[in-house]
Design a protein around this motif. Sequence first.
Motif, mmCIF file in Angstrom:
data_model
loop_
_atom_site.group_PDB
_atom_site.id
_atom_site.type_symbol
_atom_site.label_atom_id
_atom_site.label_comp_id
_atom_site.label_asym_id
_atom_site.label_seq_id
_atom_site.Cartn_x
_atom_site.Cartn_y
_atom_site.Cartn_z
ATOM 1 N N UNK A 1 -59.139 49.936 -36.207
ATOM 2 C CA UNK A 1 -58.712 48.693 -35.552
ATOM 3 C C UNK A 1 -58.949 47.459 -36.421
ATOM 4 N N UNK A 2 -60.015 47.465 -37.217
ATOM 5 C CA UNK A 2 -60.267 46.306 -38.075
ATOM 6 C C UNK A 2 -59.231 46.211 -39.179
ATOM 7 N N UNK A 3 -58.844 47.341 -39.729
ATOM 8 C CA UNK A 3 -57.813 47.338 -40.760
ATOM 9 C C UNK A 3 -56.496 46.834 -40.178
ATOM 10 N N UNK A 4 -56.165 47.294 -38.977
ATOM 11 C CA UNK A 4 -54.945 46.830 -38.309
ATOM 12 C C UNK A 4 -54.956 45.327 -38.086
ATOM 13 N N UNK A 5 -56.088 44.803 -37.637
ATOM 14 C CA UNK A 5 -56.202 43.360 -37.421
ATOM 15 C C UNK A 5 -56.078 42.602 -38.732
ATOM 16 N N UNK A 6 -56.689 43.147 -39.786
ATOM 17 C CA UNK A 6 -56.615 42.499 -41.095
ATOM 18 C C UNK A 6 -55.179 42.503 -41.611
#
Length: 110
Positions: free
Chosen positions: A59-64
């Motif tokens: 999820x953090x990669x997606x947000x980034x």
Amino acid sequence: MATPSTPCSESTLTDRYQTTVPDPIRKVLGLNKRDRISYTIGSDGQVTIARIEDENNDPLLGQFLNFLAQDIQTNPQHIRQVSSDLVDRIRSLVANVNLDLDAPLTDDDE
């Protein structure tokens, strides 16, 4: 008593029973290309659409990545070409690195 929902978007089925998810719906669900969606049929016959969360998705990669995409769209003047010197430097750093992406992780790697 429940308030009846008012449609905020609509789309049309093609001859092959395909449709495009309208932009406001994509934004609310956070949908991107190739994302999966689920449909749930309620006892009253209403259908709910939801985004399927990929268990392998970070999820953090997606947000980034979404942040980067938005920044690129908002500030295209910030985009710079990577210099050939930097490309050569990166190649020299990884020249002797062997990586098997299909190999299982060891206990030390996890």
